[in-house]
Scaffold this motif. Structure first.
Motif, PDB file in Angstrom:
ATOM      1  N   ALA A 304       0.786  -1.211  -0.020  1.00 33.67           N
ATOM      2  CA  ALA A 304       0.066  -0.059   0.018  1.00 33.67           C
ATOM      3  C   ALA A 304       0.858   1.181   0.015  1.00 33.67           C
ATOM      4  O   ALA A 304       0.100   2.427  -0.082  1.00 33.67           O
ATOM      5  N   SER A 305       2.232   1.126  -0.192  1.00 31.48           N
ATOM      6  CA  SER A 305       3.058   2.241  -0.412  1.00 31.48           C
ATOM      7  C   SER A 305       2.486   3.377  -1.455  1.00 31.48           C
ATOM      8  O   SER A 305       1.844   2.923  -2.379  1.00 31.48           O
ATOM      9  N   ASP A 306       2.390   4.657  -0.835  1.00 23.64           N
ATOM     10  CA  ASP A 306       1.831   5.530  -1.596  1.00 23.64           C
ATOM     11  C   ASP A 306       0.173   5.462  -1.966  1.00 23.64           C
ATOM     12  O   ASP A 306      -0.017   5.882  -3.107  1.00 23.64           O
ATOM     13  N   GLY A 307      -0.269   4.693  -1.070  1.00 24.87           N
ATOM     14  CA  GLY A 307      -1.592   4.498  -1.313  1.00 24.87           C
ATOM     15  C   GLY A 307      -2.302   4.310  -0.011  1.00 24.87           C
ATOM     16  O   GLY A 307      -2.223   5.141   0.830  1.00 24.87           O
ATOM     17  N   THR A 308      -3.358   3.636   0.035  1.00 20.67           N
ATOM     18  CA  THR A 308      -4.172   3.526   1.281  1.00 20.67           C
ATOM     19  C   THR A 308      -4.376   2.005   1.665  1.00 20.67           C
ATOM     20  O   THR A 308      -4.839   1.117   0.735  1.00 20.67           O
ATOM     21  N   LEU A 309      -4.620   1.660   2.895  1.00 27.34           N
ATOM     22  CA  LEU A 309      -4.639   0.464   3.498  1.00 27.34           C
ATOM     23  C   LEU A 309      -5.802   0.550   4.276  1.00 27.34           C
ATOM     24  O   LEU A 309      -6.138   1.119   5.316  1.00 27.34           O
ATOM     25  N   PHE A 310      -6.880  -0.309   3.926  1.00 27.99           N
ATOM     26  CA  PHE A 310      -8.057  -0.490   4.804  1.00 27.99           C
ATOM     27  C   PHE A 310      -8.302  -1.663   5.632  1.00 27.99           C
ATOM     28  O   PHE A 310      -8.111  -2.799   5.121  1.00 27.99           O
ATOM     29  N   LEU A 311      -8.183  -1.349   6.814  1.00 28.66           N
ATOM     30  CA  LEU A 311      -8.226  -2.419   7.952  1.00 28.66           C
ATOM     31  C   LEU A 311      -9.638  -2.583   8.499  1.00 28.66           C
ATOM     32  O   LEU A 311     -10.227  -1.813   9.246  1.00 28.66           O
ATOM     33  N   ASP A 312     -10.312  -3.581   7.740  1.00 32.73           N
ATOM     34  CA  ASP A 312     -11.830  -3.780   8.396  1.00 32.73           C
ATOM     35  C   ASP A 312     -11.838  -4.769   9.481  1.00 32.73           C
ATOM     36  O   ASP A 312     -10.857  -5.616   9.810  1.00 32.73           O
ATOM     37  N   GLU A 313     -12.797  -4.441  10.222  1.00 30.29           N
ATOM     38  CA  GLU A 313     -12.969  -5.113  11.366  1.00 30.29           C
ATOM     39  C   GLU A 313     -11.544  -5.114  12.423  1.00 30.29           C
ATOM     40  O   GLU A 313     -11.170  -6.313  12.885  1.00 30.29           O
ATOM     41  N   VAL A 314     -11.216  -3.912  12.522  1.00 28.44           N
ATOM     42  CA  VAL A 314      -9.749  -3.780  13.275  1.00 28.44           C
ATOM     43  C   VAL A 314      -9.905  -4.095  14.495  1.00 28.44           C
ATOM     44  O   VAL A 314      -9.003  -4.470  15.213  1.00 28.44           O
ATOM     45  N   ASN A 315     -11.053  -4.095  15.278  1.00 28.24           N
ATOM     46  CA  ASN A 315     -11.253  -4.674  16.807  1.00 28.24           C
ATOM     47  C   ASN A 315     -10.938  -6.290  16.749  1.00 28.24           C
ATOM     48  O   ASN A 315     -10.670  -6.621  17.935  1.00 28.24           O
ATOM     49  N   ASP A 316     -10.897  -6.925  15.565  1.00 31.63           N
ATOM     50  CA  ASP A 316     -10.498  -8.522  15.843  1.00 31.63           C
ATOM     51  C   ASP A 316      -8.988  -8.503  15.536  1.00 31.63           C
ATOM     52  O   ASP A 316      -8.649  -9.876  15.694  1.00 31.63           O
TER      53      ASP A 316
END
Length: 582
Positions: A304-316
């Motif tokens: 995801a360098s120079d982009g966006t990282l989406f962490l779904d259900e980060v609570n898990d």
């Protein structure tokens, strides 16, 4: 004698004035409004297509010896500088340059403001804009007529102001022909043009933001505006809302509106993988660092360098991985791959967006989510309402979908000339049923309902009963479907809940004894109680193995879990720990 005339909105015009004649200059020159003294000479009318010029602005006459320039009571005056009603006489010359005064910044402004438009369907945009302009002009004390015409206007009359709208039509502001120019007109026109530009941009944004994202309801538009504003500022966002409500698509919207929009968009679902695998998926792994690792693995943060990282259900996310993510954020992209704990690496310019459907405060209180990590990732929290509170989005979805077809098949084209939308295919009674439905699974449930409708239905051909059948076939509406293995038709009774607790407690006591610590209690809930509860919801309590013919994704939708992998994990744990024992 030649006269050159110019104004703020015009290129200079050249006029020939013969001895004994005069030229009447103005936006809508009229001989009837001249005094008898001014009307004695032979007068030629010369209109100027400039809204800042008065209707009868100035009279220029030439007697062969000198030039007389008379201001005709304009509100703006004429430069050099004539007070209203005054006259100046120039000695004979070959040419005169006449600059009609425009409106200066201090010539009066209105305190009225144009509002942000609220609309649930794009067809309402044009009329909403027209009404807002009419109200703005009325509060400003300006007399004008605002009409809407289809298509674009290539050429407008001098006293008309055309405003092109994003949806294709044009609003036309018509000033009365007999209206002497008001200094506030210029300010009003400038304000309206700027406002229309912003509202047109909002229409484009709502139409094209995110793949398949519907932005019809005020609730989702507020969420989108918050996400867009945070993306422009580079602020980290956590999206809070139930599964299936559109958090993943809002995350992609964040990416599209951010400075990293040209880079990759990478997704990691933190609830789907074990501690070891999620660390490797996030930060990468050296070959041989875990079982089955036959080659080096590039992690999501590097991808995801120079982009966006989406962490779904980060609570898990496991606590150990949370610590690594906190280090990654605090040290501006520094991390270590699995198997290379003493060799730090750096990922360039990675934006983080997170989402969860859990009660975050409860997760923090239980020690399942690090509070310091929460403060790092939640610079802005955006609430995504469930579909039951976004009726306008349900309506918009039905208008853009075709009965019997999956959403991804109709996303780009929508209903065509040979098909009708789901909305148009429903009778009024069926529309009422669908509008009032709870949609516990949010868009996933709505998409499944559309697929179950009769394919290629005609206009108003799907009635209330057909809708009930489509809902019942999916375990909705309290109607037990044929061959049903899914959601119970009623709430779990106290007796049934007690049985689930007893089964889970007995298995835990057999394997671990009684919970003696907070961690033991969490282990009981995660490893024993949740699997027993899922098995009950799926009506698989009497089974001993997981039948491969079972559609896990379908079960996930029915019991309102994230995905089929989560259902499978709980059910396998149920068969291993609660049915067969260790």
């Amino acid at each position: 004698m030649r006269v050159f005339v110019s104004s703020p909105e015009l290129q200079p015009a050249s006029l020939q004035v013969e001895p004994g004649t005069a030229v009447l200059l103005g936006r809508a020159p009229s001989l009837e409004r001249l005094s008898s003294a001014d009307a004695e000479a032979q007068i030629v009318q010369h209109p100027l297509s400039d809204s800042r010029v008065s209707s009868n602005h100035a009279l220029v006459s030439y007697d062969g010896r000198s030039v007389a320039i008379r201001d005709l009571g304009s509100r703006n005056g004429t430069w050099v500088k004539l007070a209203p009603g005054s006259c100046v006489r120039l000695e004979s010359t070959d040419a005169v340059v006449l600059q009609l005064a425009g409106v200066s910044a201090q010539d009066g402004t209105s305190e009225a403001q144009l509002p942000r438009l609220e609309w649930t369907d794009e067809s309402q945009f044009a009329e909403g804009a027209r009404g807002a302009i009419v109200e703005y002009l009325a509060r400003s004390g300006l007399r004008a007529r605002v009409t809407r015409v289809a298509g674009a206007i290539e050429r407008a009359e001098p006293a008309h102001v055309p405003l092109q709208l994003e949806e294709g039509s044009t609003l036309l502001i018509e000033w009365p022909a007999d209206l002497t120019a008001d200094p506030r007109l210029t300010h009003a026109v400038d304000q309206i043009r700027s406002w229309i530009a912003l509202e047109n941009a909002a229409v484009r944004s709502r139409r094209h933001t995110g793949e398949g994202l519907i932005l019809a309801s005020p609730a989702i538009r507020r969420a989108h505006d918050q996400v867009e504003e945070a993306a422009h500022r580079g602020v980290r966002v956590v999206l809070l809302g139930p599964t299936g409500s559109g958090k993943d698509r809002l995350a992609r919207c964040y990416h599209e509106h951010s400075s990293n929009a040209h880079g990759p968009f990478h997704v990691v679902n933190c609830g789907q993988l074990s501690k070891e695998l999620i660390y490797a998926q996030l930060f990468g792994a050296k070959r041989g660092s875990f079982t089955g690792s036959t080659h080096d693995l590039i992690g999501a943060v590097q991808a995801a360098s120079d982009g966006t990282l989406f962490l779904d259900e980060v609570n898990d996310m496991p606590k150990e991985v949370q610590s690594a993510v906190l280090r990654f954020l605090d040290r501006r992209g520094e991390y270590c791959r699995l198997g290379e704990e003493n060799r730090p690496r750096t990922a360039r310019n990675v934006q983080i967006v997170c989402a969860t459907s859990a009660d975050v405060r409860q997760k923090i209180d239980r020690g399942e989510l690090r509070e310091d990590l929460w403060y790092r990732i939640a610079e802005r929290t955006v609430v995504v309402k469930p579909l039951a509170e976004r009726r306008e989005d349900v309506l918009a979805f039905l208008k853009s979908s075709v009965p019997g077809e999956r959403r991804e098949h109709t996303l780009e084209r929508g209903p065509t000339a040979s098909t009708v939308s789901v909305h148009d295919a429903l009778t009024p009674a069926a529309q009422e049923l669908v509008s009032g439905f709870g949609w516990r699974g949010n868009f996933r449930a709505l998409e499944s309902f559309v697929v179950r409708l009769p394919a290629r239905a005609g206009r108003q051909s799907i009635g209330r009963e057909a809708c009930r059948d489509a809902l019942a076939d999916h375990g909705f509406d309290g109607v037990a479907p044929k061959n049903w293995t899914g959601v119970p038709t009623s709430e779990m009774s106290a007796e049934r809940w007690q049985q689930v607790l007893t089964i889970a407690s007995a298995a835990y006591a057999r394997d671990e004894g009684s919970p003696a610590t907070w961690g033991g209690l969490i282990a009981f809930v995660e490893r024993y109680l949740k699997p027993a509860f899922v098995a009950h919801l799926c009506k698989l309590e009497g089974a001993h193995t997981l039948d491969r013919s079972i559609n896990l994704s379908e079960l996930a939708r029915q019991v309102d879990l994230k995905d089929g992998t989560t259902v499978k994990t709980h059910l396998l744990r149920y068969f291993r720990l609660l049915v067969t024992g260790r």
